[in-house]
Design a protein around this motif. Structure first.
Motif, PDB file in Angstrom:
ATOM      1  N   ALA A  50       0.828  -1.211   0.000  1.00 48.48           N
ATOM      2  CA  ALA A  50       0.000   0.000   0.000  1.00 48.48           C
ATOM      3  C   ALA A  50       0.861   1.259   0.000  1.00 48.48           C
ATOM      4  O   ALA A  50       0.557   2.239  -0.686  1.00 48.48           O
ATOM      5  CB  ALA A  50      -0.938   0.001   1.200  1.00 48.48           C
ATOM      6  N   ALA A  51       1.955   1.234   0.756  1.00 49.67           N
ATOM      7  CA  ALA A  51       2.854   2.389   0.805  1.00 49.67           C
ATOM      8  C   ALA A  51       3.497   2.602  -0.562  1.00 49.67           C
ATOM      9  O   ALA A  51       3.588   3.739  -1.049  1.00 49.67           O
ATOM     10  CB  ALA A  51       3.919   2.185   1.875  1.00 49.67           C
ATOM     11  N   LEU A  52       3.944   1.528  -1.169  1.00 48.98           N
ATOM     12  CA  LEU A  52       4.549   1.632  -2.494  1.00 48.98           C
ATOM     13  C   LEU A  52       3.541   2.179  -3.503  1.00 48.98           C
ATOM     14  O   LEU A  52       3.869   3.054  -4.309  1.00 48.98           O
ATOM     15  CB  LEU A  52       5.077   0.272  -2.946  1.00 48.98           C
ATOM     16  CG  LEU A  52       5.747   0.236  -4.318  1.00 48.98           C
ATOM     17  CD1 LEU A  52       6.944   1.170  -4.381  1.00 48.98           C
ATOM     18  CD2 LEU A  52       6.161  -1.191  -4.655  1.00 48.98           C
ATOM     19  N   CYS A  53       2.324   1.712  -3.433  1.00 43.13           N
ATOM     20  CA  CYS A  53       1.269   2.174  -4.340  1.00 43.13           C
ATOM     21  C   CYS A  53       1.034   3.678  -4.193  1.00 43.13           C
ATOM     22  O   CYS A  53       0.916   4.398  -5.188  1.00 43.13           O
ATOM     23  CB  CYS A  53      -0.013   1.399  -4.070  1.00 43.13           C
ATOM     24  SG  CYS A  53      -1.353   1.824  -5.195  1.00 43.13           S
ATOM     25  N   HIS A  54       0.984   4.156  -2.966  1.00 44.06           N
ATOM     26  CA  HIS A  54       0.772   5.592  -2.735  1.00 44.06           C
ATOM     27  C   HIS A  54       1.934   6.423  -3.279  1.00 44.06           C
ATOM     28  O   HIS A  54       1.718   7.464  -3.899  1.00 44.06           O
ATOM     29  CB  HIS A  54       0.580   5.884  -1.245  1.00 44.06           C
ATOM     30  CG  HIS A  54      -0.725   5.405  -0.711  1.00 44.06           C
ATOM     31  ND1 HIS A  54      -1.941   5.893  -1.133  1.00 44.06           N
ATOM     32  CD2 HIS A  54      -1.009   4.467   0.224  1.00 44.06           C
ATOM     33  CE1 HIS A  54      -2.915   5.280  -0.492  1.00 44.06           C
ATOM     34  NE2 HIS A  54      -2.371   4.398   0.340  1.00 44.06           N
ATOM     35  N   VAL A  55       3.135   5.974  -3.047  1.00 45.48           N
ATOM     36  CA  VAL A  55       4.314   6.700  -3.543  1.00 45.48           C
ATOM     37  C   VAL A  55       4.325   6.714  -5.069  1.00 45.48           C
ATOM     38  O   VAL A  55       4.544   7.764  -5.683  1.00 45.48           O
ATOM     39  CB  VAL A  55       5.617   6.072  -2.992  1.00 45.48           C
ATOM     40  CG1 VAL A  55       6.839   6.640  -3.698  1.00 45.48           C
ATOM     41  CG2 VAL A  55       5.719   6.301  -1.501  1.00 45.48           C
ATOM     42  N   ILE A  56       4.079   5.589  -5.670  1.00 48.03           N
ATOM     43  CA  ILE A  56       4.102   5.485  -7.134  1.00 48.03           C
ATOM     44  C   ILE A  56       3.040   6.389  -7.748  1.00 48.03           C
ATOM     45  O   ILE A  56       3.300   7.127  -8.703  1.00 48.03           O
ATOM     46  CB  ILE A  56       3.895   4.021  -7.584  1.00 48.03           C
ATOM     47  CG1 ILE A  56       5.047   3.143  -7.116  1.00 48.03           C
ATOM     48  CG2 ILE A  56       3.693   3.925  -9.092  1.00 48.03           C
ATOM     49  CD1 ILE A  56       6.414   3.560  -7.552  1.00 48.03           C
TER      50      ILE A  56
END
Length: 88
Positions: free
Chosen positions: A6-12
């Motif tokens: 989820a964190a990676l998705c938000h950053v991307i």
């Protein structure tokens, strides 16, 4: 340590907007796939529907060669480490 998806998705998602990436962009993947920053180069590009262009060692053999490859490959986005420009 693993990065929560989820964190990676938000950053991307945020980076697609910040970099204003579009489907017609061609982005150089400069970092090795084993480096953390490669996640940004690869996933941000793909999330925008753009094209990832993976570099080889010949492309970075000199600044002149890199510039020639940029033109030849129609690259529109580069994110180069400072060390690359200072060591050549």
């Amino acid at each position: 340590m693993a990065i929560p998806s989820a964190a990676l998705c938000h950053v991307i998602t945020a980076l697609v907007d910040v970099y204003e990436l579009r489907p017609d962009d061609r982005v150089l993947q400069f970092a090795p796939a084993t480096a953390d920053v490669s996640l940004e180069e690869i996933f941000t590009t793909l999330a925008a529907g753009a094209t990832v262009v993976v570099r080889d060692d010949d492309m970075i053999s000199s600044p002149a060669r890199l510039l020639a490859c940029v033109a030849e490959l129609g690259l529109t986005v580069l994110s180069l480490p400072t060390a690359f420009s200072s060591q050549r």
